[in-house]
Design a protein around this motif. Structure first.
Motif, PDB file in Angstrom:
ATOM      1  N   TYR B 176       0.843  -1.234  -0.159  1.00  0.00           N
ATOM      2  CA  TYR B 176      -0.055   0.064  -0.096  1.00  0.00           C
ATOM      3  C   TYR B 176       0.930   1.219   0.052  1.00  0.00           C
ATOM      4  CZ  TYR B 176      -3.765   3.096   1.361  1.00  0.00           C
ATOM      5  OH  TYR B 176      -4.527   3.996   1.482  1.00  0.00           O
ATOM      6  N   THR B 177       0.944   2.016  -1.162  1.00  0.00           N
ATOM      7  CA  THR B 177       1.641   3.254  -1.133  1.00  0.00           C
ATOM      8  C   THR B 177       0.810   4.232  -1.566  1.00  0.00           C
ATOM      9  OG1 THR B 177       2.890   2.275  -3.235  1.00  0.00           O
ATOM     10  CG2 THR B 177       3.914   2.543  -0.979  1.00  0.00           C
ATOM     11  N   GLY B 178       0.263   4.223  -2.733  1.00  0.00           N
ATOM     12  CA  GLY B 178      -0.373   5.430  -3.534  1.00  0.00           C
ATOM     13  C   GLY B 178      -1.946   5.351  -3.218  1.00  0.00           C
ATOM     14  N   ASP B 179      -2.953   6.002  -3.808  1.00  0.00           N
ATOM     15  CA  ASP B 179      -4.266   5.863  -3.578  1.00  0.00           C
ATOM     16  C   ASP B 179      -4.682   4.868  -3.950  1.00  0.00           C
ATOM     17  OD1 ASP B 179      -3.994   6.448  -6.164  1.00  0.00           O
ATOM     18  OD2 ASP B 179      -5.419   8.198  -6.260  1.00  0.00           O
ATOM     19  N   VAL B 180      -3.966   3.972  -4.727  1.00  0.00           N
ATOM     20  CA  VAL B 180      -4.549   2.564  -4.875  1.00  0.00           C
ATOM     21  C   VAL B 180      -3.856   1.440  -4.159  1.00  0.00           C
ATOM     22  CG1 VAL B 180      -4.742   0.932  -6.720  1.00  0.00           C
ATOM     23  CG2 VAL B 180      -5.036   3.014  -7.129  1.00  0.00           C
ATOM     24  N   ASP B 181      -4.463   0.850  -3.509  1.00  0.00           N
ATOM     25  CA  ASP B 181      -4.048  -0.171  -2.498  1.00  0.00           C
ATOM     26  C   ASP B 181      -3.544  -1.573  -3.482  1.00  0.00           C
ATOM     27  OD1 ASP B 181      -3.534  -2.536  -1.093  1.00  0.00           O
ATOM     28  OD2 ASP B 181      -5.423  -2.357   0.355  1.00  0.00           O
ATOM     29  N   LEU B 182      -2.314  -1.715  -3.763  1.00  0.00           N
ATOM     30  CA  LEU B 182      -2.162  -2.568  -4.952  1.00  0.00           C
ATOM     31  C   LEU B 182      -2.272  -4.138  -4.219  1.00  0.00           C
ATOM     32  CD1 LEU B 182       1.414  -0.867  -6.237  1.00  0.00           C
ATOM     33  CD2 LEU B 182      -1.006  -1.336  -7.205  1.00  0.00           C
ATOM     34  N   ALA B 183      -2.278  -4.277  -3.063  1.00  0.00           N
ATOM     35  CA  ALA B 183      -2.454  -5.565  -2.611  1.00  0.00           C
ATOM     36  C   ALA B 183      -3.810  -6.108  -2.805  1.00  0.00           C
ATOM     37  CB  ALA B 183      -2.220  -5.833  -0.932  1.00  0.00           C
ATOM     38  N   SER B 184      -4.898  -5.098  -2.595  1.00  0.00           N
ATOM     39  CA  SER B 184      -6.287  -5.467  -3.089  1.00  0.00           C
ATOM     40  C   SER B 184      -6.625  -5.490  -4.494  1.00  0.00           C
ATOM     41  CB  SER B 184      -7.321  -4.308  -2.506  1.00  0.00           C
ATOM     42  OG  SER B 184      -7.075  -4.227  -1.045  1.00  0.00           O
ATOM     43  N   GLU B 185      -5.750  -4.680  -5.103  1.00  0.00           N
ATOM     44  CA  GLU B 185      -5.671  -4.733  -6.786  1.00  0.00           C
ATOM     45  C   GLU B 185      -5.270  -6.065  -7.361  1.00  0.00           C
ATOM     46  OE1 GLU B 185      -7.047  -2.708  -8.397  1.00  0.00           O
ATOM     47  OE2 GLU B 185      -6.420  -3.207 -10.604  1.00  0.00           O
ATOM     48  N   ALA B 186      -4.095  -6.443  -6.327  1.00  0.00           N
ATOM     49  CA  ALA B 186      -3.456  -8.102  -6.961  1.00  0.00           C
ATOM     50  C   ALA B 186      -4.529  -8.939  -6.656  1.00  0.00           C
ATOM     51  CB  ALA B 186      -2.302  -8.187  -6.205  1.00  0.00           C
ATOM     52  N   ILE B 187      -5.221  -9.054  -5.506  1.00  0.00           N
ATOM     53  CA  ILE B 187      -6.193  -9.813  -5.175  1.00  0.00           C
ATOM     54  C   ILE B 187      -7.188  -9.780  -6.119  1.00  0.00           C
ATOM     55  CG2 ILE B 187      -8.012 -10.709  -3.545  1.00  0.00           C
ATOM     56  CD1 ILE B 187      -6.089  -9.750  -1.210  1.00  0.00           C
ATOM     57  N   ARG B 188      -7.667  -8.638  -6.484  1.00  0.00           N
ATOM     58  CA  ARG B 188      -8.815  -8.720  -7.484  1.00  0.00           C
ATOM     59  C   ARG B 188      -8.597  -9.085  -8.974  1.00  0.00           C
ATOM     60  NH1 ARG B 188     -10.909  -5.047 -11.673  1.00  0.00           N
ATOM     61  NH2 ARG B 188      -9.001  -3.781 -11.611  1.00  0.00           N
ATOM     62  N   LEU B 189      -7.203  -8.881  -9.371  1.00  0.00           N
ATOM     63  CA  LEU B 189      -6.817  -9.412 -10.641  1.00  0.00           C
ATOM     64  C   LEU B 189      -6.586 -10.977 -10.438  1.00  0.00           C
ATOM     65  CD1 LEU B 189      -4.219  -6.427 -11.732  1.00  0.00           C
ATOM     66  CD2 LEU B 189      -6.619  -6.799 -12.528  1.00  0.00           C
ATOM     67  N   THR B 190      -6.086 -11.358  -9.407  1.00  0.00           N
ATOM     68  CA  THR B 190      -5.834 -12.939  -9.373  1.00  0.00           C
ATOM     69  C   THR B 190      -7.189 -13.581  -9.233  1.00  0.00           C
ATOM     70  OG1 THR B 190      -4.026 -12.423  -7.872  1.00  0.00           O
ATOM     71  CG2 THR B 190      -4.741 -14.519  -8.037  1.00  0.00           C
ATOM     72  N   ARG B 191      -8.253 -12.946  -8.838  1.00  0.00           N
ATOM     73  CA  ARG B 191      -9.485 -13.606  -8.865  1.00  0.00           C
ATOM     74  C   ARG B 191     -10.041 -13.653 -10.213  1.00  0.00           C
ATOM     75  NH1 ARG B 191     -12.437 -13.655  -3.906  1.00  0.00           N
ATOM     76  NH2 ARG B 191     -11.876 -12.403  -2.488  1.00  0.00           N
ATOM     77  N   GLN B 192      -9.663 -12.401 -10.985  1.00  0.00           N
ATOM     78  CA  GLN B 192      -9.926 -12.631 -12.621  1.00  0.00           C
ATOM     79  C   GLN B 192      -9.288 -13.601 -13.205  1.00  0.00           C
ATOM     80  OE1 GLN B 192      -9.560  -8.815 -14.607  1.00  0.00           O
ATOM     81  NE2 GLN B 192     -11.080  -7.650 -13.344  1.00  0.00           N
ATOM     82  N   LEU B 193      -8.102 -13.585 -12.626  1.00  0.00           N
ATOM     83  CA  LEU B 193      -7.132 -14.939 -13.469  1.00  0.00           C
ATOM     84  C   LEU B 193      -7.673 -16.053 -13.071  1.00  0.00           C
ATOM     85  CD1 LEU B 193      -4.733 -15.693 -15.270  1.00  0.00           C
ATOM     86  CD2 LEU B 193      -3.501 -15.698 -12.818  1.00  0.00           C
TER      87      LEU B 193
END
Lengths: 134, 381
Positions: B176-193
């Motif tokens: 988590y660094t910017g205004d986007v939480d990359l850990a959550s984003e990674a989980i969202r993309l991994t769900r898509q994958l």
């Protein structure tokens, strides 16, 4: 005006309260870290903080050594080198203000809760003079 | 109200439609980014009934505009009058192809991550730059270079899911660094994958991320300093995420094709399963580290295994296991300090903690190890 405040691993004169950090008490370590964080937070509040980072203790001098040759590095002489431990960039109204803040930072608490009186290097950035608008 | 997450979810499907209609990937990706910008301006006034159709139409127009202006620059007139109707399209295959393309082996990991976040994740260049703490222009250049690198790759070429998983794991670990939480984003993309790739290791990766993410609320103090696993307030762990992670993992393990993400997730599940730190099943954890070591041969795994052995079989066994691990590894000294303390050799532990602090890879770890050295120094008097 921007200034760079440099902390040194080596190369600067020894601070007055010169006890290595691992020989402080855990509370003293916490207090020191909190002081540094509070200092940065306060300067963010006054709009004087630009950036700050800590650096690893390793460093290597590198020099171009001519066409087709690998660059020269400084070899295993780490003991004599001046190494920067970390830096903070501040943007302040005057040189006096930069000195005042560096003085405050140098008073970060160390062993026994007493200020460490660490030497900080204050370096002005070279910048264009402010435009005179009249 | 702008549904930014919906926009991001639609991104890969829209790029897929454009590419299937004959657009090249790089121009299609640019066109979709422009359409996303336009959506962010127009949608707050009223979201269209068919958001995907809207995005496809706008992105296709942007693509045609780009192609026209390029043609004009080369002094060649090209008129494309026909506007194909945006139709519902099967998008699963496109999404998978897009994942593969963005994780293409010809890209450096940093470029693959940036391209994945933009083309599959639908993040803007500004958001990605903020997350990685680099100027937007730097990130824009990195993404342009990445797109040039993969411009010759045919969209239909089969890719390697393992590469995609590595890229997603990199994103997850940025946290988590910017205004986007990359850990959550990674989980969202991994769900898509996982929705388009049925592999057990993809499930393993998803489980691993869920289990780690579930413990995140307990991992830092309000001032940002890290809290060790055995000191965490376990009531802060997200039990729903843990339950989901365990379920995903069990389904994967049941297929009996173990891989490294499944084994790592198994370790994470055993930690998540312990109501108190003292109840952690270290013997089973050592077992999973043995599997991981067999699968990867990684010296980092061997180091973690030695720490687990120290918990399961005592400090002496841990130190014996550690003696077989390359001492040059990051965190070797910290592990050694911990095991020496456990063995009661406080003098060595104090020295090792201080040494580990000097060479710590992050500031947070340096602070933590300095505190440990100070703690033992005080105990020694």
């Amino acid at each position: 005006m921007k200034y760079l405040l440099l902390k040194h691993y080596r190369g600067a004169p020894a601070p007055v309260n010169d006890v290595p950090m691992d020989q402080w008490s855990p509370q003293e370590v916490d207090d020191h870290i909190r002081f540094m964080n509070d200092f940065a937070a306060r300067l963010e509040g006054t709009g004087e903080f630009v950036d700050g980072q800590a650096l690893s203790p390793e460093g290597t001098f590198v020099r171009y050594d001519g066409e087709g040759r690998p660059p020269v590095t400084d070899g295993p002489f780490a003991e004599t080198k001046d190494l920067i431990a970390g830096w903070m960039i501040i943007d302040v109204e005057s040189y006096d203000r930069a000195l005042e803040l560096a003085g405050e930072l140098s008073a970060a608490p160390g062993a026994g809760g007493k200020p460490i009186h660490e030497w900080l290097e204050v370096r002005p950035f070279l910048t264009a003079p402010p435009t005179v608008a009249e | 109200m702008l549904d930014e997450l919906l926009l991001r979810e639609l991104t890969p499907a829209v790029i897929g439609v454009l590419v299937r209609r004959g657009a090249d990937f790089a121009t299609a990706e640019d066109a979709v980014q422009e359409a996303l910008v336009q959506a962010s301006l127009s949608w707050p006034d009223g979201q269209p009934d068919d958001p995907k159709g809207w995005l496809v139409t706008v992105a296709w127009r942007k693509f045609l505009d780009a192609r026209r202006s390029e043609a004009a620059r080369r002094d060649r007139e090209e008129r494309v009058e026909v506007e194909p109707a945006p139709g519902p399209a099967e998008s699963a295959d496109d999404t998978l192809a897009l994942f593969f393309l963005c994780a293409h082996p010809s890209l450096t990991p940093a470029s693959a991550v940036a391209l994945t976040l933009r083309a599959v994740g639908g993040l803007s260049t500004r958001q990605i730059a903020a997350a990685y703490l680099v100027p937007e222009a730097t990130m824009a250049q990195r993404i342009s270079r990445a797109k040039r690198t993969v411009s010759d790759v045919r969209f239909t070429e089969a890719g390697d899911p393992a590469t995609v998983r590595r890229v997603l794991y990199l994103v997850f670990n940025e946290g988590y660094t910017g205004d986007v939480d990359l850990a959550s984003e990674a989980i969202r993309l991994t769900r898509q994958l996982a929705a388009v790739d049925d592999g057990e290791e993809t499930a393993g990766l998803l489980a691993l991320m869920l289990l780690h993410h579930a413990r995140r609320p307990a991992r830092t103090r309000p001032d940002g300093s890290p809290v060790l696993l055995n000191e965490q307030d376990r009531s802060l762990w997200d039990t729903a995420l843990i339950a989901e992670g365990v379920e995903v993992l069990q389904a994967a393990l049941a297929r009996d094709r173990l891989g490294e993400f499944q084994a790592q997730a198994a370790v994470a599940a055993l930690h998540a399963d312990a109501p108190r730190a003292e109840e952690t099943d270290w013997t089973q954890i050592v077992g999973w580290y043995d599997e991981l070591l067999r699968l990867t041969g990684s010296p980092v795994v061997a180091l973690n295994r030695a720490v687990a052995v120290g918990e399961a079989d005592g400090a002496a066994a841990g130190l014996a296991a550690l003696a077989t691990v390359d001492p040059g590894l990051p965190r070797h000294t910290a592990a050694s300090a911990h095991l020496h303390e456990k063995a009661g050799d406080l003098t060595a532990a104090a020295r090792l903690y201080a040494e580990a602090a000097r060479t710590a890879p992050t500031l947070a770890e340096r602070h933590h190890l300095t505190r440990e050295a100070a703690r033992i120094g005080q105990a020694l008097g």
